[in-house]
Design a protein around this motif. Structure first.
Motif, PDB file in Angstrom:
ATOM      1  N   GLN A 178       0.834  -1.200   0.000  1.00  0.00           N
ATOM      2  CA  GLN A 178       0.000   0.000   0.000  1.00  0.00           C
ATOM      3  C   GLN A 178       0.869   1.250   0.000  1.00  0.00           C
ATOM      4  O   GLN A 178       0.581   2.240  -0.675  1.00  0.00           O
ATOM      5  CB  GLN A 178      -0.929  -0.031   1.225  1.00  0.00           C
ATOM      6  CG  GLN A 178      -1.944   1.107   1.261  1.00  0.00           C
ATOM      7  CD  GLN A 178      -2.848   1.137   0.038  1.00  0.00           C
ATOM      8  OE1 GLN A 178      -3.099   0.105  -0.580  1.00  0.00           O
ATOM      9  NE2 GLN A 178      -3.282   2.332  -0.344  1.00  0.00           N
ATOM     10  N   ARG A 227       2.034   1.834  -3.489  1.00  0.00           N
ATOM     11  CA  ARG A 227       0.952   2.409  -4.310  1.00  0.00           C
ATOM     12  C   ARG A 227       0.813   3.908  -4.034  1.00  0.00           C
ATOM     13  O   ARG A 227       0.725   4.724  -4.953  1.00  0.00           O
ATOM     14  CB  ARG A 227      -0.377   1.712  -3.997  1.00  0.00           C
ATOM     15  CG  ARG A 227      -0.505   0.330  -4.571  1.00  0.00           C
ATOM     16  CD  ARG A 227      -1.879  -0.260  -4.265  1.00  0.00           C
ATOM     17  NE  ARG A 227      -1.834  -1.699  -4.193  1.00  0.00           N
ATOM     18  CZ  ARG A 227      -1.801  -2.508  -5.248  1.00  0.00           C
ATOM     19  NH1 ARG A 227      -1.828  -1.991  -6.453  1.00  0.00           N
ATOM     20  NH2 ARG A 227      -1.738  -3.812  -5.092  1.00  0.00           N
ATOM     21  N   GLU A 228       0.794   4.266  -2.764  1.00  0.00           N
ATOM     22  CA  GLU A 228       0.608   5.670  -2.397  1.00  0.00           C
ATOM     23  C   GLU A 228       1.772   6.532  -2.863  1.00  0.00           C
ATOM     24  O   GLU A 228       1.586   7.614  -3.397  1.00  0.00           O
ATOM     25  CB  GLU A 228       0.502   5.786  -0.867  1.00  0.00           C
ATOM     26  CG  GLU A 228      -0.886   5.554  -0.347  1.00  0.00           C
ATOM     27  CD  GLU A 228      -1.022   5.983   1.110  1.00  0.00           C
ATOM     28  OE1 GLU A 228      -2.011   5.600   1.704  1.00  0.00           O
ATOM     29  OE2 GLU A 228      -0.123   6.689   1.622  1.00  0.00           O
ATOM     30  N   ALA A 261       1.539   9.456  -5.655  1.00  0.00           N
ATOM     31  CA  ALA A 261       1.866  10.828  -5.281  1.00  0.00           C
ATOM     32  C   ALA A 261       2.972  11.385  -6.168  1.00  0.00           C
ATOM     33  O   ALA A 261       2.915  12.516  -6.633  1.00  0.00           O
ATOM     34  CB  ALA A 261       2.296  10.863  -3.816  1.00  0.00           C
ATOM     35  N   ARG A 284       7.181   8.541   1.965  1.00  0.00           N
ATOM     36  CA  ARG A 284       6.963   8.398   0.520  1.00  0.00           C
ATOM     37  C   ARG A 284       8.232   8.723  -0.258  1.00  0.00           C
ATOM     38  O   ARG A 284       8.520   8.096  -1.265  1.00  0.00           O
ATOM     39  CB  ARG A 284       5.834   9.324   0.076  1.00  0.00           C
ATOM     40  CG  ARG A 284       4.467   8.822   0.488  1.00  0.00           C
ATOM     41  CD  ARG A 284       3.422   9.797   0.034  1.00  0.00           C
ATOM     42  NE  ARG A 284       2.090   9.365   0.405  1.00  0.00           N
ATOM     43  CZ  ARG A 284       1.011  10.109   0.291  1.00  0.00           C
ATOM     44  NH1 ARG A 284       1.085  11.334  -0.189  1.00  0.00           N
ATOM     45  NH2 ARG A 284      -0.164   9.638   0.644  1.00  0.00           N
TER      46      ARG A 284
END
Lengths: 385, 179
Positions: free
Chosen positions: A5, A8-9, A13, B115
């Motif tokens: 996950q 994916r994020e 982004a 991220r």
């Protein structure tokens, strides 16, 4: 959140940062250029073919007697062709030979040729190369990062992803690596005394030792021979990218241009020894032979061959594609220089093993086949000269 | 007007309507293509080049794509193929010369965010493995579709993805609440 996950994020982004604003006219113009380039390529191929038809008889008639001064033109080895097999056989039918005569990592166990083993803190699934260093280990991980462990298994040094490389000198006494933009050369069995440290920048890519020097790509720009002590550099003539070095000699193998033709050059005489459709990948310990892969399947070789390093003559070849096999990892020569080892996996089947291609053309398995799945470790050979 | 002249006029009309149709499709889809291209290449500049090369191929082949419903899939295949041919032309050691990830001894925790750490990780993957990850976790393709696109076995797709995930777990620790 699990890591899938998270991936994916993060990708979703990051993707939003990209943009492009091409117009139909942009595409029309590049289509026009592309049509022209295609015609030009076809024209060039036809011109070469025509020249060959005319040139061969002329060469026979006009070839002068050797004058003893002019270097003979570099021979062009026969272009590789992939032999076909009606039914892929994978590893079936390849006889078991002797165990690898070099150290290798399988899982977390380092197996030495004498039968002794040692345990690494990092498994072979994530390792691309390794060597003993300062009583511990230097490892290249599968993302191009470098890790140094001490003799207790503690992590001493670690780079993030990059393009680190390891090289070992011909006498196996010295180890070179690039870390944090610095070329370091150290005594493998020492504890740090007498090491050299040369700033070479983040674009430098270590290829291998060449005598007391090393060869780097990207420092200063194209391939150069670099003295790690003085920083003196000398251009490797005739290569766009160096791939391998004969650590104890003066030969460097690599590719010539964007089409990727292979070449071996002598740095001492600044001569091209041969240019052809095989790309040199690893010199034998004495530098007399070189393992090569076809230009046409450079990154995923469908065939491997042993060439005479100085002439490019094919001595032995093995079609991976004909047996439904793919090579994985870096090949390594056995110390005798009579055979090369490489890790292969069945592309349609479920097995992997190490194969040995001898210079007489025989192929044997150097390990028993192991299952091939996401968790099964492969074999990684110790970095050698 | 001669027969040849009639044929030329008919060809011009066909070209014009094909151009308009391609232009419409391109306007709608180039954004999606460049996003995938950016993830594959890791660079805005390389992504633009890749998309332009892909669109050029499609433009030249437009008249031969009879099934307009599958243009998107065709375009994705062209994009991936173009990217593959690019990485194959470059030796693996050269790839990072043009797009090097800064090599510095830093821990994942030093990155600005989770991220960004994941993105740094993806950028450091070898090209084929990166393609597997992007197609699987961004394009949401099945393992079989990825295998078909990349010309590799589904077993290779699985092993490349699982190895990348294992490395990711090693490099980017899970958040506290996931432990």
């Amino acid at each position: 959140m699990n890591h899938e996950q998270l991936l994916r994020e993060a990708l979703a982004a990051k993707a939003t940062e990209a943009s492009v604003d091409l117009t139909l006219d942009d595409i029309r113009r590049s289509a026009g250029r592309r049509r022209w380039q295609t015609r030009r390529r076809v024209g060039a191929v036809l011109a070469v073919a025509a020249a060959l038809v005319v040139g061969i008889p002329a060469a026979i008639l006009l070839r002068p007697a050797g004058d003893g001064v002019s270097p003979a033109p570099a021979p062009s080895p026969t272009a590789p062709t992939t032999s076909s097999s009606p039914r892929p056989e994978g590893l079936d039918g390849i006889a078991r030979g002797k165990d690898p005569q070099v150290a290798y990592l399988h899982g977390r166990e380092v197996h030495q040729p004498d039968g002794t083993t040692a345990r690494l803190p990092y498994g072979s699934s994530f390792v691309a190369g390794f060597t003993a260093y300062h009583g511990g280990w230097l490892l290249l991980d599968d993302l191009g990062g470098l890790r140094q462990y001490d003799n207790t298994g503690a992590l001493v040094l670690r780079s993030q992803t990059g393009e680190a490389a390891l090289a070992v000198s011909a006498d196996q006494m010295r180890t070179a690596f690039v870390y944090g933009g610095h070329l370091r050369v150290g005594i493998a069995t020492g504890m740090g005394q007498g090491e050299s440290d040369l700033p070479v920048g983040n674009n430098a890519r270590l290829v291998g030792f060449l005598g007391d020097s090393v060869v780097l790509n990207g420092y200063p720009d194209s391939p150069h021979v670099v003295d790690p002590g003085t920083g003196h550099t000398a251009r490797v003539p005739g290569l766009e990218i160096a791939w391998c070095t004969a650590a104890g000699g003066d030969l460097v193998g690599g590719t010539v241009d964007s089409d990727g033709r292979g070449r071996v050059v002598s740095t001492s005489s600044a001569r091209t020894l041969w240019t052809g459709d095989w790309v040199p990948d690893a010199f034998s310990p004495d530098g007399s032979r070189v393992l090569a892969v076809p230009v046409s399947s450079l990154n995923e070789p469908d065939e491997v061959a042993v060439l005479d390093a100085r002439t490019g003559t094919v001595l032995a070849r093995f079609s991976l594609a004909a047996r439904d096999l793919a090579a994985a990892g870096r090949p390594v020569w056995e110390p005798s220089g009579d055979a090369v080892l490489f890790d292969v996996r069945e592309t349609q089947g479920a097995q992997q093993a190490v194969l040995r291609l001898a210079v007489d053309g025989t192929v044997t398995r150097a390990t028993d086949p192991a299952p091939l799945n996401g968790d099964a470790p492969g074999w990684v050979f110790a970095t050698r000269p | 007007m001669t027969v040849q002249g009639v044929r030329m006029r008919a060809r011009e009309r066909t070209d014009a309507s094909g151009d308009a149709e391609f232009g419409e499709w391109m306007s709608a889809r180039q954004g999606a293509l460049v996003r995938t291209a950016y993830l594959l290449t890791g660079s805005q500049h390389a992504a633009e080049d890749l998309v332009q090369a892909t669109l050029t191929k499609l433009y030249l082949a437009w008249d031969r794509i009879s099934d307009r419903q599958h243009v998107d899939a065709y375009a994705r295949r062209a994009l991936v193929n173009e990217h593959r041919s690019t990485w194959r032309r470059a030796h693996r050691r050269l790839e990072v010369l043009s797009d090097a990830v800064p090599e510095a001894p830093q821990a994942a925790s030093e990155y600005d965010g989770e991220r960004e750490a994941v993105w740094q990780f993806v950028q450091g993957l070898p090209p084929r493995q990166r393609a597997v990850i992007v197609l699987r976790y961004y394009e949401d393709l099945s393992e079989a579709e990825i295998a078909d696109l990349l010309g590799i076995s589904t077993g290779t797709v699985k092993s490349q993805a699982s190895r990348a995930l294992a490395s990711l777990r090693d490099r980017v620790p899970a958040r506290e609440e996931d432990r």
